[in-house]
Design a protein around this motif. Sequence first.
Motif, mmCIF file in Angstrom:
data_model
loop_
_atom_site.group_PDB
_atom_site.id
_atom_site.type_symbol
_atom_site.label_atom_id
_atom_site.label_comp_id
_atom_site.label_asym_id
_atom_site.label_seq_id
_atom_site.Cartn_x
_atom_site.Cartn_y
_atom_site.Cartn_z
ATOM 1 N N THR A 59 27.257 127.600 66.320
ATOM 2 C CA THR A 59 25.831 127.970 66.269
ATOM 3 C C THR A 59 25.149 127.662 64.939
ATOM 4 O O THR A 59 23.949 127.907 64.821
ATOM 5 C CB THR A 59 25.670 129.474 66.540
ATOM 6 N N LEU A 60 25.874 127.134 63.947
ATOM 7 C CA LEU A 60 25.298 127.016 62.607
ATOM 8 C C LEU A 60 25.298 125.587 62.093
ATOM 9 O O LEU A 60 26.112 124.762 62.504
ATOM 10 C CB LEU A 60 26.073 127.898 61.610
ATOM 11 N N ASN A 61 24.383 125.351 61.187
ATOM 12 C CA ASN A 61 24.385 124.180 60.325
ATOM 13 C C ASN A 61 24.491 124.699 58.888
ATOM 14 O O ASN A 61 23.563 125.320 58.375
ATOM 15 C CB ASN A 61 23.116 123.339 60.489
ATOM 16 N N ARG A 62 25.604 124.487 58.243
ATOM 17 C CA ARG A 62 25.856 125.089 56.937
ATOM 18 C C ARG A 62 25.347 124.183 55.814
ATOM 19 O O ARG A 62 25.399 122.954 55.903
ATOM 20 C CB ARG A 62 27.347 125.364 56.749
ATOM 21 N N THR A 63 24.886 124.843 54.767
ATOM 22 C CA THR A 63 24.389 124.122 53.593
ATOM 23 C C THR A 63 25.549 123.466 52.866
ATOM 24 O O THR A 63 26.595 124.084 52.657
ATOM 25 C CB THR A 63 23.657 125.077 52.643
ATOM 26 N N CYS A 64 25.337 122.216 52.480
ATOM 27 C CA CYS A 64 26.399 121.471 51.794
ATOM 28 C C CYS A 64 26.606 122.031 50.389
ATOM 29 O O CYS A 64 25.653 122.308 49.654
ATOM 30 C CB CYS A 64 26.028 119.992 51.723
ATOM 31 N N PHE A 65 27.863 122.201 50.011
ATOM 32 C CA PHE A 65 28.205 122.746 48.701
ATOM 33 C C PHE A 65 28.247 121.661 47.627
ATOM 34 O O PHE A 65 27.892 121.907 46.474
ATOM 35 C CB PHE A 65 29.552 123.464 48.774
ATOM 36 N N THR A 66 28.682 120.474 48.004
ATOM 37 C CA THR A 66 28.806 119.375 47.041
ATOM 38 C C THR A 66 28.177 118.118 47.629
ATOM 39 O O THR A 66 28.613 117.641 48.682
ATOM 40 C CB THR A 66 30.283 119.102 46.703
ATOM 41 N N MET A 67 27.162 117.605 46.920
ATOM 42 C CA MET A 67 26.530 116.339 47.298
ATOM 43 C C MET A 67 26.915 115.267 46.285
ATOM 44 O O MET A 67 27.049 115.540 45.089
ATOM 45 C CB MET A 67 25.008 116.497 47.328
ATOM 46 N N VAL A 68 27.110 114.074 46.748
ATOM 47 C CA VAL A 68 27.409 112.942 45.853
ATOM 48 C C VAL A 68 26.411 111.832 46.144
ATOM 49 O O VAL A 68 25.975 111.659 47.292
ATOM 50 C CB VAL A 68 28.858 112.451 46.062
ATOM 51 N N PRO A 69 26.043 111.090 45.088
ATOM 52 C CA PRO A 69 26.426 111.307 43.693
ATOM 53 C C PRO A 69 25.552 112.390 43.040
ATOM 54 O O PRO A 69 24.393 112.540 43.373
ATOM 55 C CB PRO A 69 26.168 109.956 43.047
ATOM 56 N N GLN A 70 26.158 113.134 42.098
ATOM 57 C CA GLN A 70 25.419 114.150 41.361
ATOM 58 C C GLN A 70 25.902 114.258 39.916
ATOM 59 O O GLN A 70 25.697 115.265 39.269
ATOM 60 C CB GLN A 70 25.552 115.512 42.042
ATOM 61 N N HIS A 71 26.549 113.240 39.423
ATOM 62 C CA HIS A 71 27.039 113.239 38.056
ATOM 63 C C HIS A 71 25.901 112.918 37.090
ATOM 64 O O HIS A 71 24.794 112.530 37.506
ATOM 65 C CB HIS A 71 28.171 112.202 37.921
ATOM 66 N N PRO A 72 26.172 113.104 35.786
ATOM 67 C CA PRO A 72 25.126 112.764 34.792
ATOM 68 C C PRO A 72 24.652 111.321 34.968
ATOM 69 O O PRO A 72 25.448 110.389 35.122
ATOM 70 C CB PRO A 72 25.835 112.971 33.458
ATOM 71 N N GLY A 73 23.384 111.160 34.959
ATOM 72 C CA GLY A 73 22.787 109.849 35.188
ATOM 73 C C GLY A 73 22.228 109.685 36.584
ATOM 74 O O GLY A 73 21.531 108.709 36.864
ATOM 75 N N TYR A 74 22.558 110.657 37.488
ATOM 76 C CA TYR A 74 22.071 110.592 38.864
ATOM 77 C C TYR A 74 21.158 111.780 39.175
ATOM 78 O O TYR A 74 21.004 112.168 40.330
ATOM 79 C CB TYR A 74 23.252 110.596 39.862
ATOM 80 N N GLU A 75 20.547 112.351 38.145
ATOM 81 C CA GLU A 75 19.724 113.536 38.365
ATOM 82 C C GLU A 75 18.526 113.270 39.254
ATOM 83 O O GLU A 75 18.066 114.140 39.997
ATOM 84 C CB GLU A 75 19.240 114.121 37.030
ATOM 85 N N ASN A 76 17.984 112.092 39.186
ATOM 86 C CA ASN A 76 16.766 111.778 39.928
ATOM 87 C C ASN A 76 17.043 111.078 41.256
ATOM 88 O O ASN A 76 16.115 110.528 41.870
ATOM 89 C CB ASN A 76 15.837 110.918 39.063
ATOM 90 N N VAL A 77 18.285 111.077 41.694
ATOM 91 C CA VAL A 77 18.609 110.433 42.969
ATOM 92 C C VAL A 77 18.044 111.268 44.106
ATOM 93 O O VAL A 77 18.217 112.493 44.154
ATOM 94 C CB VAL A 77 20.137 110.281 43.126
#
Length: 366
Positions: A199-217
């Motif tokens: 019954t659920l759609n769970r929020t993702c805990f880890t998205m990639v890419p999210q390392h330094p330099g990808y803040e504005n992705v």
Amino acid sequence: MGDITSQVVQLVAQIFQAIMMGTVFYHLPDATSGYFSHGGILFFALFFGALSAMAEIPALYAQCPIVLHHYKAAMYYPFIKSLAHTVVNIPIMFIIQGVFSVLLYFLVDLQRTVSQFFIFFLVVFTMTTMMKGFFRLVTAAFKEESSATSVAGIDVLVFSLYFSYTFPRLSIPDALCWITYLNPLGFGFESLMMNEFHTLNRTCFTMVPQHPGYENVSLANQVCTTVGAQPGMSTVDDNAFTYLSYDYKYRLQHYLCAFGISFLLMLLFATKFNISSTFDSAVTLFKQFKGAGSVGPVNVQRDEEKGAPLAPDEREKKHGLPDTFTWHHVQYVVPISGGSERRLLDDVSGYVAPGKLTALINLAID
């Protein structure tokens, strides 16, 4: 059955385990980071009931001599006792598993809907009752308690390995994958997983890419690391996760009922046709009375013991006295309230023939 102490101990153990595991997994997160923990607590809810059902084995072996004596006395058939034991155990397990499910379910904070809670309770209750029937079947099929315990231990090991939680069905070799379809615990686990996750759609805990330099992705250029995630989406469909991770699609409570009925029928069959040949019962033998006239040379007595049994007439001639117990003019008086007495036997004479059981009964009615 009939042992209140064991039922109280089992209830206390279930409450203790529910509180312990509920506090360890207290309020699991709804994000994808809680996927494995949700599966673990559902695994425990089923597996602990299966393990506690093994306590049936020593208790049933302690009852077997009594059941066999009742069967030989033409009181009832053994399979009737097994059926009655199963029926009587249902309300007891209903209460015990109800307390266990309430504590564990709400401490862990699983999906708080009425339907999902009662499906959880129904699966756990059905699974525990079914495994009790399975271990009773194992008990009825073996003569020695050690053999039944060994077979039950191996079965529990196989059930746990092919539970589809430790080793998902997709990762099991094809040559062994068929075992998962014979494992009732696997069907119960699939039912609980689909009940919790569909019954659920769970929020993702880890998205990639999210390392330094990808803040504005942007989100369109990111993807979740959880199985079943779609590119550009910050949530994961639980149905996709259970299908891709465990190959689960449906809730299969009806399979549990089929396993339970099959185990019950096999239990009744094994109890009816195996009880008389499996368990030995003690038979009391009374040594024949020998009067003074039976004393003779030692070699004569040895020859009699080695030889064929003598006829009754020959035995009386040889020993001089018949093996018959007699009594004459027997009176039996008992005191009652008010200082008076009651005579139960009044000038009774009689005898008891060898190999017979005689009872003296007072038929007087006040």
